[in-house]
Design an enzyme around this catalytic site. Structure first.
Site, PDB file in Angstrom:
ATOM      1  N   GLU A   1     -31.121  -5.942  28.927  1.00 19.11           N
ATOM      2  CA  GLU A   1     -29.983  -6.305  29.777  1.00 19.11           C
ATOM      3  C   GLU A   1     -28.670  -5.751  29.261  1.00 19.11           C
ATOM      4  OE1 GLU A   1     -30.857  -7.114  32.338  1.00 19.11           O
ATOM      5  OE2 GLU A   1     -32.539  -8.495  32.297  1.00 19.11           O
TER       6      GLU A   1
ATOM      7  N   HIS B   1     -35.164 -11.863  22.596  1.00 16.03           N
ATOM      8  CA  HIS B   1     -36.218 -11.753  23.610  1.00 16.03           C
ATOM      9  C   HIS B   1     -37.397 -12.605  23.187  1.00 16.03           C
ATOM     10  CE1 HIS B   1     -39.019 -10.012  26.476  1.00 16.03           C
ATOM     11  NE2 HIS B   1     -37.946  -9.615  27.131  1.00 16.03           N
TER      12      HIS B   1
HETATM   13  N1  ACO Z   1     -27.594 -15.153  20.583  1.00 16.14           N
HETATM   14  C1  ACO Z   1     -27.579 -16.021  19.548  1.00 16.14           C
HETATM   15  N2  ACO Z   1     -28.663 -16.691  19.131  1.00 16.14           N
HETATM   16  C2  ACO Z   1     -29.807 -16.481  19.780  1.00 16.14           C
HETATM   17  C3  ACO Z   1     -29.904 -15.585  20.878  1.00 16.14           C
HETATM   18  C4  ACO Z   1     -28.735 -14.897  21.263  1.00 16.14           C
HETATM   19  N3  ACO Z   1     -28.747 -14.049  22.265  1.00 16.14           N
HETATM   20  N4  ACO Z   1     -31.183 -15.591  21.323  1.00 16.14           N
HETATM   21  C5  ACO Z   1     -31.862 -16.457  20.565  1.00 16.14           C
HETATM   22  N5  ACO Z   1     -31.027 -16.993  19.633  1.00 16.14           N
HETATM   23  C6  ACO Z   1     -31.374 -17.938  18.571  1.00 16.14           C
HETATM   24  C7  ACO Z   1     -31.477 -19.351  19.118  1.00 16.14           C
HETATM   25  O1  ACO Z   1     -30.239 -20.002  19.057  1.00 16.14           O
HETATM   26  C8  ACO Z   1     -32.495 -19.958  18.179  1.00 16.14           C
HETATM   27  O2  ACO Z   1     -31.847 -20.261  16.967  1.00 16.14           O
HETATM   28  P1  ACO Z   1     -32.245 -21.587  16.114  1.00 16.14           P
HETATM   29  O3  ACO Z   1     -33.633 -21.299  15.607  1.00 16.14           O
HETATM   30  O4  ACO Z   1     -31.198 -21.649  15.049  1.00 16.14           O
HETATM   31  O5  ACO Z   1     -32.208 -22.733  17.075  1.00 16.14           O
HETATM   32  C9  ACO Z   1     -33.458 -18.802  17.880  1.00 16.14           C
HETATM   33  O6  ACO Z   1     -32.681 -17.615  18.086  1.00 16.14           O
HETATM   34  C10 ACO Z   1     -34.660 -18.751  18.808  1.00 16.14           C
HETATM   35  O7  ACO Z   1     -34.208 -18.890  20.165  1.00 16.14           O
HETATM   36  P2  ACO Z   1     -35.096 -19.393  21.373  1.00 16.14           P
HETATM   37  O8  ACO Z   1     -34.211 -20.022  22.398  1.00 16.14           O
HETATM   38  O9  ACO Z   1     -36.259 -20.198  20.850  1.00 16.14           O
HETATM   39  O10 ACO Z   1     -35.667 -18.041  21.908  1.00 16.14           O
HETATM   40  P3  ACO Z   1     -36.399 -17.858  23.295  1.00 16.14           P
HETATM   41  O11 ACO Z   1     -37.560 -16.994  23.052  1.00 16.14           O
HETATM   42  O12 ACO Z   1     -36.661 -19.177  23.971  1.00 16.14           O
HETATM   43  O13 ACO Z   1     -35.263 -17.149  24.190  1.00 16.14           O
HETATM   44  C11 ACO Z   1     -33.968 -15.597  25.325  1.00 16.14           C
HETATM   45  C12 ACO Z   1     -35.299 -15.838  24.596  1.00 16.14           C
HETATM   46  C13 ACO Z   1     -33.833 -16.606  26.485  1.00 16.14           C
HETATM   47  C14 ACO Z   1     -33.943 -14.195  25.925  1.00 16.14           C
HETATM   48  C15 ACO Z   1     -32.808 -15.764  24.321  1.00 16.14           C
HETATM   49  O14 ACO Z   1     -32.913 -14.823  23.268  1.00 16.14           O
HETATM   50  C16 ACO Z   1     -31.444 -15.687  24.969  1.00 16.14           C
HETATM   51  O15 ACO Z   1     -30.940 -16.711  25.476  1.00 16.14           O
HETATM   52  N6  ACO Z   1     -30.779 -14.486  24.986  1.00 16.14           N
HETATM   53  C17 ACO Z   1     -29.520 -14.320  25.641  1.00 16.14           C
HETATM   54  C18 ACO Z   1     -29.707 -14.147  27.161  1.00 16.14           C
HETATM   55  C19 ACO Z   1     -30.332 -12.807  27.527  1.00 16.14           C
HETATM   56  O16 ACO Z   1     -29.952 -11.761  27.015  1.00 16.14           O
HETATM   57  N7  ACO Z   1     -31.293 -12.863  28.474  1.00 16.14           N
HETATM   58  C20 ACO Z   1     -32.006 -11.672  28.973  1.00 16.14           C
HETATM   59  C21 ACO Z   1     -33.389 -11.630  28.443  1.00 16.14           C
HETATM   60  S1  ACO Z   1     -34.254 -10.153  28.935  1.00 16.14           S
HETATM   61  C22 ACO Z   1     -34.807 -10.485  30.509  1.00 16.14           C
HETATM   62  O17 ACO Z   1     -34.918 -11.598  30.938  1.00 16.14           O
HETATM   63  C23 ACO Z   1     -35.186  -9.352  31.358  1.00 16.14           C
END
Ligand code: ACO
Length: 374
Positions: A313, A258
């Site tokens: 989610e 998140h």
């Molecule tokens: N699985 C694996 N790795 C992850 C995940 C995940 N679910 N989420 C983040 N990471 C990793 C990224 O790969 C990144 O790794 P790196 O530093 O090696 O490149 C690091 O964690 C940071 O990720 P960001 O993309 O910078 O995090 P951001 O804050 O932009 O993204 C998000 C947040 C979009 C929710 C992300 O965690 C994600 O894609 N999760 C999966 C989709 C999801 O569950 N969405 C629902 C969110 S809740 C809502 O919208 C109501």
């Protein structure tokens, strides 16, 4: 120079509506923890709180009026029904919702006006479950049903989808889900609503745009993806190898991580409890719990220091599945809940309005005579 993306950490508005504390894992609606509201109050009481403020316990009469006003607005106008009946059956639900909300403004008597009103917010909120159920029943080749005046907001949603009066435990679970997903600060869709509203476009345009932002798998589309993931994993024995393979090729585990929460998402914990009470020892829920535990362990190993936890989610998918909603209705159902937060933000934006106009930093080619601004 580091690339600027995602507005992370940027404060774009002051708000009285909700505190999202990502470090401590707290979500508070106008001073009241959302997970307390979810178990002690009805959907209409929580909506009343977000639109008007005031403590729900001291405000039961006013909240009951909100409930009545929602009930009065639940039935679709003839024009809107005719429009929905003219849409192709295969049109995806989120596109139907966007079109229907945008079309509200053509006929509703109070449209064309700015600023937005609570009356408009109630109208969109009340009609959303009716619109979803109308299109879902058409897609299933069933006759759409009118709302039942004796049922509340969430009970009517389940009734209009299935034709059966729902069990009280299902209504409580859906109330809890709707309350927990009602509001969450400046997430992508709420921000989109505020940006559109800030141009002095009407509330229908703002909500219609927010629905577009909601659709993507990184935001409201995630619960659908969670179910797809759990189905592909299939059994507890396959969970570890499936998740490892995903992480090794750089994939994301849906329902984890998140932008704001760097600890447990409080909504995920509350929904885990609601689902457990609803389904008992259901094997699909047991699989979800096993996948959660395995994913948390693997994320700590493959993404050390990123502080990735289960988000709302993951358990939204579990509760909606337990309510026997088909996966294609997960994102629309989330939308029907979140509409209260969008409209509360739109009302707040209108009170302090200044058009949103951030800047971009030009990184493209320049002619010799042009110099980038310092
Ligand atoms: N699985 C694996 N790795 C992850 C995940 C995940 N679910 N989420 C983040 N990471 C990793 C990224 O790969 C990144 O790794 P790196 O530093 O090696 O490149 C690091 O964690 C940071 O990720 P960001 O993309 O910078 O995090 P951001 O804050 O932009 O993204 C998000 C947040 C979009 C929710 C992300 O965690 C994600 O894609 N999760 C999966 C989709 C999801 O569950 N969405 C629902 C969110 S809740 C809502 O919208 C109501």
């Amino acid at each position: 120079m580091a690339q600027v993306t995602g507005l992370e950490g940027v404060v774009a508005a002051d708000t009285d509506i909700a505190l999202v504390d990502g470090e401590q894992g707290k979500l508070i609606y106008r001073g009241i923890p959302a997970n307390q509201l979810a178990v002690r109050h009805t959907y209409a009481e929580a909506a009343h709180l977000l639109w008007h403020g005031g403590r729900p316990d001291a405000n039961r009469d006013a909240a009951a009026q909100t409930e009545r006003r929602l009930a009065d607005k639940r039935e679709l106008s003839e024009d809107l029904r005719a429009m929905l009946d003219a849409l192709p059956l295969q049109m995806p639900m989120m596109a139907v919702l966007q079109s229907a909300v945008a079309a509200f403004r053509q006929k509703a008597p109070d449209t064309g006006h700015w600023p937005p009103t609570v009356e408009q917010a109630e109208r969109i909120t009340a009609a959303m479950p009716t619109i979803i159920a109308h299109h879902a029943r058409r897609q299933a080749r069933l006759e759409p049903l009118a709302p039942d005046p004796e049922l509340g907001h969430t009970a009517n949603y389940l009734y209009m989808l299935t034709g059966q009066r729902p069990a009280a435990v299902h209504v409580r679970a859906l109330d809890a889900y709707f309350i927990l997903c009602m509001e969450h600060g400046l997430n992508a869709s709420t921000f989109a609503a505020r940006v559109i509203l800030s141009t002095q476009a009407d509330l229908y345009a703002a909500v219609s745009g927010a629905i577009g932002a909601m659709k993507g798998p990184l935001h409201g589309g995630a619960p659908y993806e969670v179910i797809a993931m759990l189905e592909q994993i299939g059994t507890a024995e396959r969970a570890e190898s499936w998740l490892r393979e995903l992480l090794e090729r750089g994939g994301r585990i849906m329902g984890f991580g998140h932008r704001i929460y760097r600890t447990q998402d409080p909504r995920a914990q509350a929904l885990r409890e609601v689902t457990a009470a609803l389904v008992g020892d259901d094997p699909a829920f047991a699989l979800a719990l096993h996948v959660e535990e395995t994913a948390l362990r693997l994320l700590a190993h493959y993404k050390p220091g990123r502080r990735l936890y289960t988000n709302v989610e993951f358990f939204a998918a579990a509760v909606l599945r337990a309510l026997q909603l088909p996966p294609e209705l997960f994102t629309p159902t989330f939308t029907a809940g979140r509409i209260v937060g969008w409209t509360a933000h739109a009302l707040e934006q209108a009170r302090v309005n200044r058009i949103f106009r951030p800047q971009s930093r030009y990184t493209g080619p320049l002619n010799e005579q042009d110099t980038p601004p310092s």
